[in-house]
Write a protein that holds these residues in place. Sequence first.
Motif, mmCIF file in Angstrom:
data_model
loop_
_atom_site.group_PDB
_atom_site.id
_atom_site.type_symbol
_atom_site.label_atom_id
_atom_site.label_comp_id
_atom_site.label_asym_id
_atom_site.label_seq_id
_atom_site.Cartn_x
_atom_site.Cartn_y
_atom_site.Cartn_z
ATOM 1 N N SER B 50 -41.192 -13.885 3.076
ATOM 2 C CA SER B 50 -40.612 -13.356 1.840
ATOM 3 C C SER B 50 -41.671 -12.657 1.000
ATOM 4 C CB SER B 50 -39.990 -14.474 1.004
ATOM 5 O OG SER B 50 -38.933 -15.060 1.693
ATOM 6 N N GLN B 100 -32.973 -14.075 -0.518
ATOM 7 C CA GLN B 100 -32.725 -15.323 0.204
ATOM 8 C C GLN B 100 -31.657 -16.178 -0.485
ATOM 9 O OE1 GLN B 100 -36.465 -16.993 1.246
ATOM 10 N NE2 GLN B 100 -35.631 -18.599 2.518
ATOM 11 N N ASP B 182 -33.479 -10.780 3.599
ATOM 12 C CA ASP B 182 -34.290 -11.994 3.660
ATOM 13 C C ASP B 182 -33.396 -13.202 3.936
ATOM 14 O OD1 ASP B 182 -36.199 -13.931 3.495
ATOM 15 O OD2 ASP B 182 -36.865 -13.451 1.462
HETATM 16 MG MG LIG Z 1 -38.594 -16.835 2.395
#
Ligand SMILES: [Mg+2]
Lengths: 329, 331
Positions: B50, B100, B182
Amino acid sequence: MKTSTPQEEAPLLEINNLKTHFPIRSKIFSRVTGYIYAVDGVTIHINKGETLGLVGESGSGKSTLGKSILRLVEPSSGEIKIQGTDISKLSKSRMFPFRRNVQIVFQDPYSSLNPRIPVGKIVSETMKVHGIASGAEAEEKVQKLFERVGLRASQTLNYANEFSGGQRQRIGIARALALNPKLIIADEPVSALDVSVQAQIINLFMDLQEEFGLSYLFIAHDLAVVAHISHRIAVMYLGKIVEIADKSKLFKNPQHPYTQALLSAIPTPNPEVKARSRELIEGDIPSPRNPPPGCRFHSRCPKVLDQCRVEVPRMTEAQPGHWVACHLC
Amino acid sequence: MPDRPILELRDLQTNFYTRQGVAKAVDHVSYSVHAGETLAVVGESGCGKSVTSLSVLRLIPDPPGKIVGGSVLFEGEELTEVSDQRMREIRGNDISMIFQEPMSSLNPMMTIGNQISEALIQHFGISKKAAFQKAEEMLTVVHIPDAKKWLHGYPHEMSGGMCQRVMIAMAICCNPKILIADEPTTALDVTIQAQILKLMEQLQQKLNTAIIFITHDLGIVAEIAQRVVVMYAGRKVEESTVRQLFAQPKHPYTVGLMTAVPRLENFLEEESAPSRLTEIPGAVPRLYNLPAGCAFVNRCSFATDQCRQEKPPFEEKSPGHWAACWQEIGS
Ligand SMILES: [Mg+2]
Ligand SMILES: Nc1ncnc2c1ncn2[C@@H]1O[C@H](COP(=O)(O)OP(=O)(O)OP(=O)(O)O)[C@@H](O)[C@H]1O
Ligand SMILES: Nc1ncnc2c1ncn2[C@@H]1O[C@H](COP(=O)(O)OP(=O)(O)OP(=O)(O)O)[C@@H](O)[C@H]1O
Ligand code: SF4
Ligand SMILES: [Mg+2]
């Protein structure tokens, strides 16, 4: 290891038509205006030394089923027999000795481990409450348990926040083992872990099963994980079991359209079989507040018949040991 | 495939300065992606997947984080040096990201319709009415039932899967050239995941989008990507085409990942009793005290003294297949 135990022995756990409905209350008069049919007529059994895998989408009622077995939430009706004794209607105190035989391991043991007490003490307290051991004896037992689950004896003195996710899961397992249970309900015990650590914990579960003859109800949304650890698998959808079979039967010959959809939705870690065509089901799982009438899967089922919209399909034995609830089967 | 990648990271370095010390969360990471291509970035929790992509978009919280070296070229433009204003334009128009955690990246106080149309008004300079119409279209594209009704709904009224689809709608509504996703499906059920993967594939075919897909699921890698980068403790440890990686992984960590993951195919045989998995011992090391040599050394069954002392260089082990390991694995 055998896939099932001899017929003569009564199942360790037998659940008959279990229902857990959560009342929905209106804000003003807190009158009950409806129910969430989280678990709605589940019948399953688990034999000694056996792992029953439980899969299904988020909200299908897996955790509620697990908690109902322990009466951490109160079931509305149905039977929960532990070695033949129905504990569903026993008072809390009369249930106590039976309750010890069934323990639970959660997805995130962190939230269930008191951060202000050394983890070893958390485990020894459980032993004390159930009159298994206390004092120095309990301490020694806890140290042995810690070593058994892959921690060091000295780590009993540490606090929960000093452990990684995988280690906390080991502590959760040690705590469950402390009471010498016969059945462990494992609710997504590896879902929050990295692949490499997940493998360690899955192996630990399997080793402990062999060593202590434990039975598991193993809840997970990852079918490959469940496939790995289970002997039999039950597929749950909106409060009901739709299919239950030995795992090889379930994977080779899935009967219920929902099981078929679940299986085809799983990405295969092999780029050479990429071209496989998949039959996707559309939409989300409906709300358990007003589940669809008839077959609960009918709103997403690619093979839906008129009958499915009105009539609830009954569980039938399609093949020996392979049960399905679908009008097509 | 055009020769020149649309996005190219070279030796990117991002550090976090914390009380425990300096964490080299992104440590000389390079990768590139072409238009129409899907690059997968895999690795376990905390390995820097990330942070790498947030660095590309310059969304690293500073302090404690800082990009301390390397370059990010987008169509020849150096993103580490462009003005904040220009960076915002690029984020709005050219490179978009699906984060995410959908819940935390949607505004809970704003209706779905307002959130999507805001981006559209900014990008296309269209009227509010036209933007709402387009927003409804986008929601339909991502298979939100009753799209018109949901324009006036709020994120908390939606399921996780629906929120994720709204995120995708927002990420694609301005026809980005690059989509960074992500772990867009990690929190979702497999049936919903399959829907979303299909959706992204269709989108890519239509718009020739370059996709960087961050995941820890090797199944997804095999299914959707052409090339793959494996990260471990802030570094790139392996890179190749997806077929090469699965046919012959060259880094012990990748080998470990592949054998540790349970596979469904193994259970099609009659009477397949539960069997043990191959474990990778230990856990991912903390970035604050990495081993001196190879970061994987304490978990690696191939490790030698050299591995303990020196960092292995990232080398081309066979044509198009790179790895950072002192040993020759799987050849
Ligand atoms: Mg991550
Ligand atoms: N204590 C409760 N009170 C009211 N509703 C509840 C309660 N616990 C669960 N529910 C509802 O019951 C349904 C089933 O929830 P449950 O947590 O059992 O699902 P699950 O299959 O475990 O899902 P997940 O995979 O997300 O863990 C959900 O709709 C949930 O919102
Ligand atoms: N705000 C922050 N402050 C300090 N350190 C941070 C911060 N954000 C990230 N890090 C560090 O950067 C490292 C990489 O984090 P990153 O979020 O990129 O991991 P990831 O690969 O995306 O993992 P996951 O699979 O869990 O999402 C982490 O190990 C963490 O130590
Ligand atoms: S460099 Fe050494 S320790 Fe690192 S992965 Fe290769 S063999 Fe293992
Ligand atoms: Mg649950």
